[in-house]
Write an enzyme that holds these catalytic residues in place. Structure first.
Site, PDB file in Angstrom:
ATOM      1  N   GLU A 159      52.649 -15.101  29.825  1.00  0.00           N
ATOM      2  CA  GLU A 159      52.561 -13.444  29.483  1.00  0.00           C
ATOM      3  C   GLU A 159      51.662 -13.596  27.542  1.00  0.00           C
ATOM      4  O   GLU A 159      51.250 -12.709  28.041  1.00  0.00           O
ATOM      5  CB  GLU A 159      54.080 -14.082  28.436  1.00  0.00           C
ATOM      6  CG  GLU A 159      55.076 -14.061  28.995  1.00  0.00           C
ATOM      7  CD  GLU A 159      55.894 -12.572  30.005  1.00  0.00           C
ATOM      8  OE1 GLU A 159      55.568 -11.947  29.095  1.00  0.00           O
ATOM      9  OE2 GLU A 159      56.797 -13.099  30.386  1.00  0.00           O
ATOM     10  N   ASP A 171      62.192 -18.253  26.813  1.00  0.00           N
ATOM     11  CA  ASP A 171      62.888 -17.781  28.511  1.00  0.00           C
ATOM     12  C   ASP A 171      62.394 -18.529  30.097  1.00  0.00           C
ATOM     13  O   ASP A 171      63.455 -19.096  30.258  1.00  0.00           O
ATOM     14  CB  ASP A 171      61.987 -15.957  28.825  1.00  0.00           C
ATOM     15  CG  ASP A 171      62.261 -15.335  27.168  1.00  0.00           C
ATOM     16  OD1 ASP A 171      63.601 -15.454  26.818  1.00  0.00           O
ATOM     17  OD2 ASP A 171      62.238 -14.584  27.412  1.00  0.00           O
TER      18      ASP A 171
HETATM   19  C1  GLA Z   1      62.146 -12.079  24.060  1.00  0.00           C
HETATM   20  C2  GLA Z   1      61.196 -12.872  23.852  1.00  0.00           C
HETATM   21  C3  GLA Z   1      61.835 -14.831  23.489  1.00  0.00           C
HETATM   22  C4  GLA Z   1      62.298 -15.067  22.448  1.00  0.00           C
HETATM   23  C5  GLA Z   1      63.076 -13.797  22.456  1.00  0.00           C
HETATM   24  C6  GLA Z   1      63.681 -13.017  21.154  1.00  0.00           C
HETATM   25  O1  GLA Z   1      62.866 -12.769  24.970  1.00  0.00           O
HETATM   26  O2  GLA Z   1      60.537 -13.905  25.438  1.00  0.00           O
HETATM   27  O3  GLA Z   1      60.485 -15.476  23.264  1.00  0.00           O
HETATM   28  O4  GLA Z   1      60.942 -14.890  21.243  1.00  0.00           O
HETATM   29  O5  GLA Z   1      62.179 -12.351  22.737  1.00  0.00           O
HETATM   30  O6  GLA Z   1      64.676 -14.410  20.701  1.00  0.00           O
END
Ligand code: GLA
Length: 385
Positions: A159, A171
């Site tokens: 990513e 995530d």
């Molecule tokens: C997205 C990003 C995560 C996190 C959230 C906010 O999902 O991928 O890494 O920063 O936003 O909490």
């Protein structure tokens, strides 16, 4: 027929051979938003919406990728020195393959059919689910040992470096490590997590506002840069500060004057959110869902007012939810600017909740919301084919 049976058949029709099937889940985050890239705490749960990957080895270095969702095929040679981001879903797979190779895991070419159940751009980590499913599948196909933490880190790197979104680890970590019926309390500095059992009589209800979000968009990276700016300024007066994780609310107040107002607000969200996650873990362990719900509400307000990542539709969804019966708490989940809310709802109220939320949200916004009643699911695995 079982879902993986359908996928197997489609794969056989497309590629003329039999695949292995893998699944990685999307996630909801119960609390702890925009804290992961500040070395802080998060509390996500994997959900029973998966990215399914059917895969078979090729003898060359080509990834032949087909997506059922997009009805689209793309051929990519992993040895192509000019491999670059294309701005489409295949980036998640290619970026992950390249990130795995960078840590010494040589993968083979493969025919891949991907079918995502996690709605795109809804804040439920459809992209992490693709990365983790594809990364796990490529490692397993190559007969390589699988370390779930290394896999999650490689997917995050995909990513960050290939897709161009500077996301944190939450995530990918939860898609790899999720546990059925549990949320995970994850310390994003040590990368250690503790499973927290979720009460049996409570459902995780996810309400999709229908407003698409994209974290590759500038706002997410801008928030991250603002946090870094705050850390730099605070470290000049508090030398032990390496990340906002190291700042207490009292210290932030003391040094308020050394920060521009917007930076102060962004920092205040992160610093107070870290406290809320830890308090929420205590509340969950004590079975105090009312307290947990208050912390969710405070988290939403902080994201709306200090971090400014909510939007009108998310605010309406949260406001409506807080008026329904059987609801302990509601807040936006994920990066924000659209996407979903997460709601902790007594299971025997969840169908009623779903119906009245659908009606009321639609009459307020004119948008028909998707509402999912979910429970916490396991992380990535090979499915029976
Ligand atoms: C997205 C990003 C995560 C996190 C959230 C906010 O999902 O991928 O890494 O920063 O936003 O909490």
């Amino acid at each position: 027929m079982h879902a993986s049976g359908v996928l197997t058949r489609r794969f056989e029709e497309l590629f003329g051979k039999s695949p292995r099937i893998y699944q990685a889940p999307g996630r909801v985050n119960l609390i702890g938003e925009h804290t992961d890239y500040n070395d802080g705490f998060v509390m996500p749960a994997a959900i029973g919406l998966y990215c399914n990957v059917a895969i078979a080895k090729r003898s060359d270095r080509v990834l032949l990728l087909h997506s059922s969702n997009m009805a689209q095929s793309t051929s990519i040679n992993l040895d192509d020195p000019g491999l670059a981001r294309r701005g489409q879903w295949t980036d998640y797979v290619v970026g992950t393959a390249l990130a795995l190779e960078k840590i010494g895991c040589r993968v083979s070419g493969a025919d891949i059919l991907i079918e995502g159940e996690v709605p795109f751009g809804s804040g439920l980590s459809s992209s992490a689910a693709i990365e983790v499913a594809a990364g796990y599948a490529l490692l397993d196909l190559a007969g390589l040992p699988i370390d779930l933490l290394q896999l999650a880190l490689a997917c995050q790197r995909a990513e960050n470096e290939f897709v161009g979104a500077r996301c944190g680890i939450m995530d990918q970590y939860i898609s790899a490590h999720g546990q059925a019926d549990h949320a995970l309390m994850l310390d994003c500095r040590s990368l250690q997590s503790t499973p927290l059992p979720l009460p049996e009589d409570v459902s995780l209800v996810v309400c999709n506002t229908g407003v698409k979000h994209s974290i590759a968009g500038g706002e997410y990276n801008q928030r991250r840069a603002q946090c870094e700016d705050g850390v730099k300024r605070l470290a000049s007066v508090l030398p032990e500060v390496r990340a906002l994780r190291d700042v207490t609310p009292a210290q932030l107040d003391e040094y308020k004057k050394s920060l521009p107002e917007t930076i102060y607000q962004r920092c205040r969200h992160v610093v107070t959110e870290n406290e809320r996650v830890q308090q929420a873990a205590e509340a969950l362990e004590a079975g105090d869902l009312a307290r947990f719900g208050e912390l969710m509400a405070a988290s939403h307000r902080s994201l709306r007012d200090d971090y400014e990542v909510s939007c009108a539709e998310l605010d309406i969804m949260v406001e409506l939810a807080s008026r329904q019966s059987g609801v302990f708490g509601a807040r936006m989940t994920g990066g924000g600017f659209g996407g979903c809310t997460v709601n902790l709802v007594r299971s025997d109220s969840s169908q009623q909740f779903r119906q009245s939320m659908t009606r009321q949200y639609e009459s307020r916004t004119g948008i028909h919301p998707e509402i999912y009643v979910l429970s916490a699911a396991n992380g990535v695995h090979r499915a029976a084919s």
